[in-house]
Scaffold this motif. Sequence first.
Motif, PDB file in Angstrom:
ATOM      1  N   GLN A 113     -21.553 -24.999  16.515  1.00  0.00           N
ATOM      2  CA  GLN A 113     -23.073 -24.500  16.712  1.00  0.00           C
ATOM      3  C   GLN A 113     -23.818 -25.614  16.785  1.00  0.00           C
ATOM      4  O   GLN A 113     -23.632 -26.608  16.082  1.00  0.00           O
ATOM      5  N   LEU A 114     -24.803 -25.773  17.743  1.00  0.00           N
ATOM      6  CA  LEU A 114     -25.843 -26.609  17.674  1.00  0.00           C
ATOM      7  C   LEU A 114     -27.289 -26.157  17.746  1.00  0.00           C
ATOM      8  O   LEU A 114     -27.764 -25.254  18.295  1.00  0.00           O
ATOM      9  N   VAL A 115     -27.874 -26.742  16.435  1.00  0.00           N
ATOM     10  CA  VAL A 115     -29.187 -26.130  16.290  1.00  0.00           C
ATOM     11  C   VAL A 115     -30.282 -27.486  16.491  1.00  0.00           C
ATOM     12  O   VAL A 115     -30.060 -28.579  15.983  1.00  0.00           O
ATOM     13  N   ALA A 116     -31.274 -27.329  17.229  1.00  0.00           N
ATOM     14  CA  ALA A 116     -32.141 -28.420  17.571  1.00  0.00           C
ATOM     15  C   ALA A 116     -33.631 -27.854  17.458  1.00  0.00           C
ATOM     16  O   ALA A 116     -33.994 -26.855  18.099  1.00  0.00           O
ATOM     17  N   ALA A 117     -34.538 -28.686  16.612  1.00  0.00           N
ATOM     18  CA  ALA A 117     -35.961 -28.315  16.736  1.00  0.00           C
ATOM     19  C   ALA A 117     -36.775 -29.108  17.698  1.00  0.00           C
ATOM     20  O   ALA A 117     -36.874 -29.998  17.570  1.00  0.00           O
ATOM     21  N   GLU A 140     -42.378 -28.241  16.015  1.00  0.00           N
ATOM     22  CA  GLU A 140     -42.362 -27.858  14.818  1.00  0.00           C
ATOM     23  C   GLU A 140     -42.227 -26.145  14.751  1.00  0.00           C
ATOM     24  O   GLU A 140     -42.037 -25.510  13.768  1.00  0.00           O
ATOM     25  N   THR A 141     -42.765 -25.550  15.930  1.00  0.00           N
ATOM     26  CA  THR A 141     -42.648 -23.908  16.093  1.00  0.00           C
ATOM     27  C   THR A 141     -41.669 -23.694  16.942  1.00  0.00           C
ATOM     28  O   THR A 141     -41.212 -22.332  17.002  1.00  0.00           O
ATOM     29  N   LEU A 142     -40.654 -24.610  17.648  1.00  0.00           N
ATOM     30  CA  LEU A 142     -39.703 -24.006  18.631  1.00  0.00           C
ATOM     31  C   LEU A 142     -38.401 -24.693  18.345  1.00  0.00           C
ATOM     32  O   LEU A 142     -38.120 -25.819  17.894  1.00  0.00           O
ATOM     33  N   LYS A 143     -37.248 -23.606  18.339  1.00  0.00           N
ATOM     34  CA  LYS A 143     -36.194 -24.012  17.937  1.00  0.00           C
ATOM     35  C   LYS A 143     -35.015 -23.352  18.932  1.00  0.00           C
ATOM     36  O   LYS A 143     -35.004 -22.249  19.351  1.00  0.00           O
ATOM     37  N   VAL A 144     -34.165 -24.327  19.396  1.00  0.00           N
ATOM     38  CA  VAL A 144     -32.809 -23.930  20.289  1.00  0.00           C
ATOM     39  C   VAL A 144     -31.769 -23.967  19.447  1.00  0.00           C
ATOM     40  O   VAL A 144     -31.437 -24.851  18.868  1.00  0.00           O
ATOM     41  N   THR A 145     -30.850 -22.907  19.687  1.00  0.00           N
ATOM     42  CA  THR A 145     -29.627 -22.812  19.119  1.00  0.00           C
ATOM     43  C   THR A 145     -28.570 -22.344  20.308  1.00  0.00           C
ATOM     44  O   THR A 145     -28.712 -21.602  21.013  1.00  0.00           O
ATOM     45  N   GLY A 146     -27.287 -23.033  20.372  1.00  0.00           N
ATOM     46  CA  GLY A 146     -26.210 -22.794  20.953  1.00  0.00           C
ATOM     47  C   GLY A 146     -25.022 -22.808  20.690  1.00  0.00           C
ATOM     48  O   GLY A 146     -24.721 -23.527  19.599  1.00  0.00           O
TER      49      GLY A 146
END
Length: 477
Positions: free
Chosen positions: A405-409, A412-418
């Motif tokens: 899993q990759l989690v990238a902010a 400050e209000t938007l986060k992408v998770t793959g």
Amino acid sequence: MKLKSLILGSVAAAGLSTAGFAADLGVLTSLDVCDELGLSGLTISSDTNCLQISGGVSYEFNWGDFRTEATVARTHDSNRAVSIGNAPTDWNSKVEAWLKFVGTASSDFGPAKAVIKLKSIEFTRVNRGELDAVAGVDTVVDNDGERDGVYIDEAYVSIGDSTVIMAGKKGSIANLGDDEPFNYLGLFGSDGIDGKGVGIDGDTTYLGGHVIQVVSDLGNGVSVGVGLENLNGSSDPLPLSAANAPFTHGTLVGVVSYAGENLTAHLTGAAFGILDGTVESWAVHAGATGTFDAFKVRGAIAYWDNVKFNGQTALGRKGIAAGVFGEQDLLNALVSVEGTFDLFKIALSGEVASVSGAVSYTDFGVGGSIGVTVTEGVSINLGARYFQDGLAVDASDDTFQVSAQLVAAVTETLKVTGEIGGYFGDAVTTATAGDNIYYGNVGLDWAPGGGFTSSVKGEVNSESAYKVTFKAAKSFE
């Protein structure tokens, strides 16, 4: 003369004396019963009562080919499953709203409260892979077993400060926490428990409802509670009986909890079906979490004596004939350890579920994960978990899952998770028996503030299933 009038009158008189002195008294221009009770948020006050108002709305929409499912693991309470494709698209739409009112006044015994929570759920599900046998059309389900329209979710009164007496319709005082594994994938058996953990699926069915409860804070982090719950009888007859018979009514609950700086722990006991004078079944749940510098250690155990299952809905997959009742004793335990260091986090967990009675067997599972901080706002989680079905006739049924899993902010209000991963093992049953299942998903979470959250997520797997999920929610208080 009331204290409020006296204070405000004094402030007004002082404000007329000198303009400079009046400018320093702006903080004393309002004092009502809400301030006296230490209550804040969205409030309305009268001379004697403070009314707090809170609420929220959430929406979820799913679209894709996902309603047909395949088993990937057989646990002690039910099967774990993933979606497989069958060509027609499916969708569902759900709106959930709640509004809560808490009226509080002071009394000689502490704050006296009346609580009313209204709730509404509207849910529509369309399963195009399943035809209505009579009409010959796609199955459309409204509310899918959920309550329809506006209904009262909570309605109770309470009084007290360090010791609180409560009566009416509300949730349970039972503490069922300190039992969720730390590794990011969790554990297969734990996933089937309400809120994850130890116990059995639906272990809160006979808790809460119509209640009479007393809880007390003894100081130094120790609290105790005792309650009579489910006095109205559960609306869901399983797992104690095949019908909502009178002997399922009434649950005696006792709990002792501790919350310290480095340790939280609890012991909860429950006796079921007591209103007819006979204890039909009983259960205990205990858990503890300790924090030691960079490490956390958690252990939990649950035991349920004399559980009556309908083999058609609960233990049918374990070989009990449909319609036959099996009285079982269930022991479920879990241990989990987590270490947090400068750039990475490691977690290991294990679980066991032992069932004895008409059919006896033991399931077990393990899991672990490594989390690595790549840069500020970007992290990677690598995880794996294994589960073994212990029933003799299914002794070869095991499941192994791996995931990255990759989690990238992004802001400050938007986060992408793959995430990508797969399920392997003899328990995986797909259109082609014994196939492995590979999957991937990507999601976008947005939290701009003001209590508003929203997300969109897309999922696909090697069984031609796909699903797009949109969510939005906002609460206020």
